[in-house]
Write an enzyme that holds these catalytic residues in place. Sequence first.
Site, PDB file in Angstrom:
ATOM      1  N   LEU A   1     -25.795 -31.467  -2.096  1.00 22.93           N
ATOM      2  CA  LEU A   1     -25.108 -30.218  -2.699  1.00 22.93           C
ATOM      3  C   LEU A   1     -23.805 -30.328  -3.482  1.00 22.93           C
ATOM      4  O   LEU A   1     -23.324 -31.482  -3.528  1.00 22.93           O
ATOM      5  CB  LEU A   1     -24.568 -29.438  -1.312  1.00 22.93           C
TER       6      LEU A   1
ATOM      7  N   SER B   1     -30.220 -32.008  -7.901  1.00 20.51           N
ATOM      8  CA  SER B   1     -31.800 -32.200  -7.598  1.00 20.51           C
ATOM      9  C   SER B   1     -32.222 -31.892  -6.531  1.00 20.51           C
ATOM     10  O   SER B   1     -32.574 -32.760  -5.658  1.00 20.51           O
ATOM     11  CB  SER B   1     -31.972 -33.882  -7.853  1.00 20.51           C
TER      12      SER B   1
ATOM     13  N   SER C   1     -20.657 -37.201  -7.665  1.00 19.58           N
ATOM     14  CA  SER C   1     -19.968 -37.587  -8.879  1.00 19.58           C
ATOM     15  C   SER C   1     -18.809 -38.375  -8.448  1.00 19.58           C
ATOM     16  O   SER C   1     -18.609 -39.593  -9.254  1.00 19.58           O
ATOM     17  CB  SER C   1     -19.427 -36.676  -9.663  1.00 19.58           C
TER      18      SER C   1
END
Length: 200
Positions: free
Chosen positions: A33, A106, A39
């Site tokens: 999520l 994704s 990142s």
Amino acid sequence: MNHDIVWHQHKISRSERAGLKNQGPCLLWFTGLSGSGKSTIANALDIALFQRGYHTFLLDGDNVRHGLNKDLGFSYDDRVENIRRIGEVSKLFADAGLIVLSAFISPFTDDRRMVRKLFPAGEFIEVFMNTPLETCESRDPKGLYSKARSGQIKHFTGIDSPYEIPSHPEITLDTSQLSIEECVENLLQYLKERNLILDS
């Protein structure tokens, strides 16, 4: 398919390119999520690998949408195409012998499976950022959850669009329980155990 286009076989193999770098080519695919730490952990691992002398490249969802995929929106079809392109680009980097890190929500199983099929067995490493929605939403680094809750953003993953949890990820991390350093150490240990990097 255009039959005038023929695949060109390179004289230097991907294993030879990777061998020159003393590493195994692979793709670490960070999925989860928004706000789950994809990142952050991918960047921290990238730094850790670089400091150890490994050759890497990091692909981040927002950055890619500024260039390669700036023509894509957020419809279902555009999301699928976004992941397809990233998969192909990741494969090219891996063919160059690099360790590739890709950080993308994704959310759909089929899309992640599509990318996995591009890679030889053992070279696609699915890293599921299993951070609870409540934690992700409390972080809300871009203010996206609040906009989704208020209806300003439609089809937002985790709110009004589903996230399909990976059934058999290679690695599962929860940044509500693990520190950045612990996550990176877990990832480095996995790469060492699979002989993708040398023990150092």
